[in-house]
Design an enzyme around this catalytic site. Structure first.
Site, short mmCIF file in Angstrom:
data_model
loop_
_atom_site.label_atom_id
_atom_site.label_comp_id
_atom_site.label_asym_id
_atom_site.label_seq_id
_atom_site.Cartn_x
_atom_site.Cartn_y
_atom_site.Cartn_z
N ARG A 18 0.82 -1.21 0.00
CA ARG A 18 0.00 0.00 0.00
C ARG A 18 0.85 1.27 0.00
NH1 ARG A 18 -2.47 0.47 4.92
NH2 ARG A 18 -2.91 -1.74 4.88
N LYS A 44 -6.88 13.17 -16.15
CA LYS A 44 -7.00 14.08 -17.28
C LYS A 44 -5.67 14.13 -18.05
CE LYS A 44 -11.24 14.82 -15.93
NZ LYS A 44 -11.57 15.70 -14.84
N TYR A 98 -15.74 21.98 -9.20
CA TYR A 98 -16.16 20.71 -9.82
C TYR A 98 -17.35 20.15 -9.03
CZ TYR A 98 -15.28 15.85 -11.40
OH TYR A 98 -15.38 14.59 -11.92
N ASP A 125 -7.41 22.86 -6.63
CA ASP A 125 -7.61 21.87 -7.68
C ASP A 125 -6.97 22.46 -8.93
OD1 ASP A 125 -8.51 20.32 -9.83
OD2 ASP A 125 -10.39 19.80 -8.81
C1 LIG Z 1 -12.28 15.38 -13.64
C2 LIG Z 1 -11.99 16.32 -12.54
C3 LIG Z 1 -11.88 15.87 -11.24
C4 LIG Z 1 -12.14 14.44 -10.85
O1 LIG Z 1 -11.26 13.51 -11.40
P1 LIG Z 1 -11.67 11.97 -11.49
O2 LIG Z 1 -10.38 11.29 -11.72
O3 LIG Z 1 -12.63 11.86 -12.63
O4 LIG Z 1 -12.31 11.60 -10.19
C5 LIG Z 1 -11.58 16.79 -10.26
N1 LIG Z 1 -11.39 18.09 -10.55
C6 LIG Z 1 -11.49 18.56 -11.80
C7 LIG Z 1 -11.26 20.00 -12.06
C8 LIG Z 1 -11.81 17.69 -12.83
O5 LIG Z 1 -11.94 18.17 -14.07
#
Ligand SMILES: *Cc1c(COP(=O)(O)O)cnc(C)c1O
Length: 391
Positions: A55, A205, A108, A180
């Site tokens: 882990r 992403k 988000y 974020d």
């Molecule tokens: C897609 C996204 C997330 C979440 O990511 P996941 O891997 O799909 O859980 C968080 N913040 C932003 C700005 C995003 O575009």
């Protein structure tokens, strides 16, 4: 080292790669020790890149963590099984019952849902703030405000925040700042230089970049790294070695992908801006995007994701636009090599303190690596269908 050199080089130390180019996939639950002394020794380094227990990761994970931490400019990076897990895991690592959270209104949507549907039950209260609030955030800070959460640009509506000013004021009041940073990726902004304590990425992403892995990461400065590392470990957050491998492989081409996608997106956005059906473009590089001046000041580049706001249109016309596209696919998770389109309705329902004019339809586009001329043709045909459906 410049960013493109870092992207190619970081995390490839021999201790991770064993002499091949890509750090190999080391899948493990159990690590085997030669004797008690070796086990004891490994235990001492278990938080610092020595293999100890599955882990805690293997060299496959350490390579990725090292690369992202250095790219973002932080002291260490924790990996999570999704971007959403990185957000929840980081918030849960720092908030306690009775604490207050300041959350940006353009966040988000699942982050908002987390605050409203889970954190409330833990005795954590949330106040939303206007992404363009700047120094006025001071008026919202309460004695029990622990965390100020930023996301810049905001999801869907793309407002860019004055991150340095908000972080400065948050710190004056002893708050922790979380950003974020997914849109910027680890290369187009300098979160720690702007005063962010913890930078979160949906690695799903642009880091992964190929629409085939879910992953998140949170990178902390020296002040908060140990607490983040320890608490995310307590929460049991980890990712598979295979996924870590793919994320590292994706990372190697981040620079060229982002530069090309940003370039393609600008061409498409400039074409869209001239269309009579378009009210305005929400792309951070456009003056029509709220907070554009902070993009110009704080970012070193863009990417493929932006929104266009149309003049009022019927649902039939919007369906005709989006259905039957050739290159743009209808899908949510952006950051891959392919183009996507979404009609996002109900934005006014996921905003508490900023106004969204519900009569203006918003289409979110993600521009991939296709030739922009083909994408523009696809959009031109979509506008033809749009007009046939809305005479
Ligand atoms: C897609 C996204 C997330 C979440 O990511 P996941 O891997 O799909 O859980 C968080 N913040 C932003 C700005 C995003 O575009």
């Amino acid at each position: 080292m410049k960013k493109n050199t870092q992207i190619v080089s970081l995390g490839r130390d021999k201790q991770f790669s064993q002499g091949v180019v890509n750090p190999p996939v080391f899948r493990a639950s159990s690590i085997i020790f030669d004797d008690l002394a070796a086990m004891h020794q490994a235990s001492k380094g278990k938080c610092d890149g020595q293999m100890f227990y599955g882990r805690r990761g293997t060299t496959t994970h350490f390579a990725l963590q090292t690369a992202i931490a250095e790219l973002e400019g932080g002291a260490g990076t924790a990996l999570f099984p999704s971007g959403t897990a990185a957000i929840s895991g980081t918030l849960l690592s720092f908030l306690r019952a009775g604490d207050h959270l300041l959350m940006v209104d353009s966040v988000y949507e699942p982050t908002r849902d987390l605050c409203e549907q889970l954190l409330t039950g833990f005795g954590i209260t949330t106040t939303y703030y206007d992404p363009l609030i700047g120094a006025d955030i001071a008026a919202l800070i309460q004695p029990n405000t622990k965390v100020v959460f930023l996301e810049s640009p905001g999801s869907i509506t793309m407002e860019i925040q004055d991150v340095p000013t908000i972080c400065d004021i948050a710190h004056q009041h002893g708050c922790i700042t979380l950003l974020d940073n997914t849109w910027a990726s680890p290369i187009n902004s300098r979160p720690f230089a702007m005063g962010v304590d913890i930078s979160i990425q949906a690695a799903t992403k642009y880091i992964v970049g190929h629409s085939d892995v879910m992953m998140g990461c949170a990178t902390a400065n020296a002040k908060y790294w140990r607490q983040l590392q320890h608490n995310s470990y307590l929460l049991g957050q980890c990712v598979s070695a295979d996924d870590a491998y793919l994320a590292t492989r994706g990372l190697r081409t981040l620079g060229v992908r982002l530069a090309q996608q940003a370039n393609n997106a600008l061409q498409v956005a400039r074409w869209l801006e001239q269309r009579p059906e378009v009210d305005h473009i929400r792309h951070p590089a456009f003056a029509t995007c709220p907070g554009h001046e902070f993009f110009a000041r704080d970012f070193s580049g863009a990417n493929g994701l932006f929104s266009m706001v149309l003049k009022p249109a019927t649902p039939q016309a919007l369906s005709a636009f989006i259905d039957n596209m050739t290159h743009f696919k209808l899908g949510f998770s952006w950051g891959g090599f392919e183009s996507l389109i979404l009609w996002i309705s109900g934005i006014e329902k996921i905003r508490s303190v900023t106004h969204w004019d519900a009569s203006l339809p918003l289409l979110r586009l993600h521009i991939g690596l296709e030739d922009p001329a083909d994408l523009i043709d696809d959009l031109a045909r979509a506008f033809e269908r749009f007009h046939l459906a809305q005479p």
